[in-house]
Structures are given as structure tokens and as C-alpha cells.
Design a protein around this motif. Structure first.
Motif, PDB file in Angstrom:
ATOM      1  N   ASP A  51      48.146  37.759  46.248  1.00 25.57           N
ATOM      2  CA  ASP A  51      47.145  36.708  46.139  1.00 25.57           C
ATOM      3  C   ASP A  51      47.196  35.943  44.824  1.00 25.57           C
ATOM      4  O   ASP A  51      46.387  35.066  44.576  1.00 25.57           O
ATOM      5  N   GLY A  52      48.138  36.311  43.948  1.00 21.69           N
ATOM      6  CA  GLY A  52      48.259  35.619  42.666  1.00 21.69           C
ATOM      7  C   GLY A  52      47.228  36.046  41.645  1.00 21.69           C
ATOM      8  O   GLY A  52      47.187  35.497  40.546  1.00 21.69           O
ATOM      9  N   ALA A  53      46.407  37.019  41.980  1.00 23.82           N
ATOM     10  CA  ALA A  53      45.382  37.488  41.047  1.00 23.82           C
ATOM     11  C   ALA A  53      45.922  38.643  40.217  1.00 23.82           C
ATOM     12  O   ALA A  53      46.762  39.414  40.668  1.00 23.82           O
ATOM     13  N   LYS A  54      45.400  38.756  39.018  1.00 24.21           N
ATOM     14  CA  LYS A  54      45.702  39.901  38.166  1.00 24.21           C
ATOM     15  C   LYS A  54      44.621  40.935  38.449  1.00 24.21           C
ATOM     16  O   LYS A  54      43.434  40.683  38.298  1.00 24.21           O
ATOM     17  N   HIS A  55      45.055  42.091  38.908  1.00 28.99           N
ATOM     18  CA  HIS A  55      44.109  43.153  39.233  1.00 28.99           C
ATOM     19  C   HIS A  55      43.698  43.859  37.951  1.00 28.99           C
ATOM     20  O   HIS A  55      44.531  44.154  37.095  1.00 28.99           O
ATOM     21  N   CYS A  56      42.411  44.117  37.821  1.00 28.86           N
ATOM     22  CA  CYS A  56      41.840  44.611  36.576  1.00 28.86           C
ATOM     23  C   CYS A  56      41.423  46.077  36.664  1.00 28.86           C
ATOM     24  O   CYS A  56      40.835  46.509  37.649  1.00 28.86           O
ATOM     25  N   LYS A  57      41.739  46.796  35.595  1.00 25.36           N
ATOM     26  CA  LYS A  57      41.283  48.177  35.433  1.00 25.36           C
ATOM     27  C   LYS A  57      40.038  48.115  34.560  1.00 25.36           C
ATOM     28  O   LYS A  57      39.981  47.347  33.600  1.00 25.36           O
ATOM     29  N   ASP A  75      44.509  44.671  32.274  1.00 26.82           N
ATOM     30  CA  ASP A  75      45.511  44.636  33.344  1.00 26.82           C
ATOM     31  C   ASP A  75      45.662  46.028  33.968  1.00 26.82           C
ATOM     32  O   ASP A  75      45.947  47.002  33.272  1.00 26.82           O
ATOM     33  N   ALA A  76      45.504  46.120  35.276  1.00 28.77           N
ATOM     34  CA  ALA A  76      45.580  47.398  35.996  1.00 28.77           C
ATOM     35  C   ALA A  76      46.946  48.064  35.864  1.00 28.77           C
ATOM     36  O   ALA A  76      47.059  49.267  36.098  1.00 28.77           O
ATOM     37  N   GLU A  77      47.953  47.312  35.488  1.00 24.91           N
ATOM     38  CA  GLU A  77      49.286  47.893  35.367  1.00 24.91           C
ATOM     39  C   GLU A  77      49.583  48.397  33.952  1.00 24.91           C
ATOM     40  O   GLU A  77      50.687  48.861  33.685  1.00 24.91           O
ATOM     41  N   GLN A  78      48.608  48.309  33.074  1.00 24.15           N
ATOM     42  CA  GLN A  78      48.763  48.774  31.696  1.00 24.15           C
ATOM     43  C   GLN A  78      48.045  50.104  31.499  1.00 24.15           C
ATOM     44  O   GLN A  78      47.174  50.470  32.279  1.00 24.15           O
ATOM     45  N   ARG A  79      48.406  50.786  30.435  1.00 25.03           N
ATOM     46  CA  ARG A  79      47.739  52.043  30.063  1.00 25.03           C
ATOM     47  C   ARG A  79      47.146  51.859  28.673  1.00 25.03           C
ATOM     48  O   ARG A  79      47.709  51.152  27.843  1.00 25.03           O
ATOM     49  N   ARG A 139      43.608  33.914  37.716  1.00 24.83           N
ATOM     50  CA  ARG A 139      42.795  34.515  38.778  1.00 24.83           C
ATOM     51  C   ARG A 139      42.679  36.020  38.559  1.00 24.83           C
ATOM     52  O   ARG A 139      43.635  36.682  38.173  1.00 24.83           O
ATOM     53  N   TYR A 140      41.486  36.561  38.849  1.00 27.67           N
ATOM     54  CA  TYR A 140      41.202  37.982  38.667  1.00 27.67           C
ATOM     55  C   TYR A 140      40.881  38.657  39.991  1.00 27.67           C
ATOM     56  O   TYR A 140      40.371  38.023  40.912  1.00 27.67           O
ATOM     57  N   ALA A 141      41.100  39.968  40.039  1.00 28.14           N
ATOM     58  CA  ALA A 141      40.731  40.780  41.195  1.00 28.14           C
ATOM     59  C   ALA A 141      39.979  42.015  40.700  1.00 28.14           C
ATOM     60  O   ALA A 141      40.446  42.708  39.797  1.00 28.14           O
ATOM     61  N   THR A 150      38.173  44.104  47.706  1.00 34.23           N
ATOM     62  CA  THR A 150      38.599  43.419  46.486  1.00 34.23           C
ATOM     63  C   THR A 150      38.050  42.002  46.513  1.00 34.23           C
ATOM     64  O   THR A 150      38.128  41.322  47.540  1.00 34.23           O
ATOM     65  N   VAL A 151      37.496  41.587  45.372  1.00 32.09           N
ATOM     66  CA  VAL A 151      37.000  40.221  45.199  1.00 32.09           C
ATOM     67  C   VAL A 151      37.981  39.488  44.298  1.00 32.09           C
ATOM     68  O   VAL A 151      38.446  40.030  43.293  1.00 32.09           O
ATOM     69  N   LEU A 152      38.289  38.262  44.667  1.00 29.58           N
ATOM     70  CA  LEU A 152      39.183  37.406  43.885  1.00 29.58           C
ATOM     71  C   LEU A 152      38.381  36.222  43.364  1.00 29.58           C
ATOM     72  O   LEU A 152      37.628  35.603  44.127  1.00 29.58           O
ATOM     73  N   LEU A 153      38.537  35.930  42.076  1.00 31.25           N
ATOM     74  CA  LEU A 153      37.901  34.735  41.544  1.00 31.25           C
ATOM     75  C   LEU A 153      38.742  34.130  40.443  1.00 31.25           C
ATOM     76  O   LEU A 153      39.473  34.821  39.744  1.00 31.25           O
ATOM     77  N   GLU A 154      38.632  32.827  40.347  1.00 30.41           N
ATOM     78  CA  GLU A 154      39.370  32.081  39.334  1.00 30.41           C
ATOM     79  C   GLU A 154      38.781  32.388  37.956  1.00 30.41           C
ATOM     80  O   GLU A 154      37.616  32.777  37.839  1.00 30.41           O
ATOM     81  N   HIS A 155      39.591  32.154  36.929  1.00 30.78           N
ATOM     82  CA  HIS A 155      39.167  32.422  35.555  1.00 30.78           C
ATOM     83  C   HIS A 155      37.818  31.766  35.237  1.00 30.78           C
ATOM     84  O   HIS A 155      36.905  32.416  34.717  1.00 30.78           O
ATOM     85  N   ASP A 156      37.680  30.477  35.524  1.00 29.82           N
ATOM     86  CA  ASP A 156      36.438  29.761  35.202  1.00 29.82           C
ATOM     87  C   ASP A 156      35.240  30.345  35.944  1.00 29.82           C
ATOM     88  O   ASP A 156      34.134  30.398  35.399  1.00 29.82           O
TER      89      ASP A 156
END
Length: 175
Positions: A51-57, A75-79, A139-141, A150-156
Motif C-alpha cells: 500500500d506504499g505505507a510505512k508500517h509503524c512499531k 519504522d516496524a522494520e527497525q530495532r 504514508r503511515y500504517a 490496519t489503518v493507512l493515512l497520509e503524513h498530513d
């Protein structure tokens, strides 16, 4: 008695609906989709839809005294190492907040923590730390306080959400 996030635990469906009601009431645009239960980011990433969103931890911490609470989003892919995080946040010794504290301040249960938990913090007690790289993401998830969606929303739109939630927040380089 101090304000609390919720007086009684809500069902996952009701927690999700409260997020949608809040976003709708504030005119914040979003899309969402359902998926199987995903209590960790590793599992949630399996259900990404390209979906082009960055999934958040989202991690919930308390300070050493237990009188301050922090939600950290990245970023969900980071530690993140807690000791490194302590150095970056300058908030003293940190530890993961207990399930009881999570329920009290965010109205959430483990496995469903997200920035949307701030809508349940009527005292605006929890401070949000966001990774500075999030400013660059279009975009965030996030889970809508229910790990079956999962909810997707634009940065703004996310920035409008933060203003409506009213909690203090800041962008910091977290890693």
C-alpha cells in the motif's frame, strides 16, 4: 483520583470503532483493511498490501519513578535498544510499562499498541516520541487499537490526528 484512559476494558471491535469515530469526527481521511490477528510487527508485516505505507512499531515505556509514560513510534522494520533509546530521549532510565499502565493510560492491551491509543489518554499524560525519519514518509500504517486491522493515512492526516489528540510529541533521531 487521577484521570485514566478507560474505566473498563473495551472489546477489540469497540476499540477499533472508537478510532474510526475519532478520525471521522475530526475529518481525518484514512483507509483501512482487516487481516488475521497480528500481535507483533513481524506478523503484521506479513499482511502488508503493498500500500506504499510505512508500517509503524509502537513501544510503551515508563520512567524509573513510574510517573511519566512515553509512546515511541518508528519504522516496524527497525530495532531499538532500550539503553540507546534512553540516551537519545534524555528521560532517564526506561522500562517497558506494565499491562496495567498500558490499560490505564492508553486503554490498550499488549499486541495492539499504536499512536491511536492517545485518544484514550484524556489527561494527555503520555508523551509521544516519533522517529525523525517519519517526516519523510508520505504514508503511515498503524493498528486501530485492534491488531486485526490496519489503518493507512497520509503524513498530513497523521499530523492532524496528533493535533486533535492533544498529547505532546516530538520528532527525534531514534537510530
Amino acid at each position: 483520583m487521577e484521570p485514566t484512559a478507560a474505566t473498563a476494558p473495551l472489546t477489540p471491535d469497540r476499540r477499533r470503532q472508537r478510532v474510526f469515530d475519532f478520525l471521522d469526527a475530526h475529518g481525518i481521511r484514512y483507509t483501512w483493511y482487516e487481516h488475521p490477528e497480528a500481535p507483533t510487527c513481524e506478523i503484521a508485516l506479513r499482511y502488508c498490501r503493498g500500500d506504499g505505507a510505512k508500517h509503524c512499531k509502537n513501544l510503551f515505556f515508563r520512567n524509573h519513578k513510574g510517573d511519566r509514560h512515553y509512546l515511541v513510534c518508528f519504522d516496524a522494520e527497525q530495532r531499538l535498544a532500550i539503553r540507546d533509546l534512553e540516551q537519545r530521549l534524555h528521560q532517564g532510565k526506561l522500562s517497558f510499562a506494565s499491562e496495567q499502565r498500558m490499560e490505564r493510560w492508553l486503554g490498550l492491551r499488549p499486541g495492539s499498541v499504536s499512536a491511536f491509543g492517545l485518544i484514550n489518554d484524556t489527561a494527555n499524560h503520555v508523551h509521544l516520541f516519533l522517529d525523525s525519519r517519519m517526516r519523510e514518509w508520505p504514508r503511515y500504517a498503524f493498528h486501530p487499537n485492534d491488531n486485526r486491522a490496519t489503518v493507512l493515512l497520509e503524513h498530513d492526516e497523521f499530523m492532524r490526528y496528533l493535533a486533535a489528540a492533544g498529547n505532546g510529541y516530538e520528532f527525534l533521531e531514534l537510530y
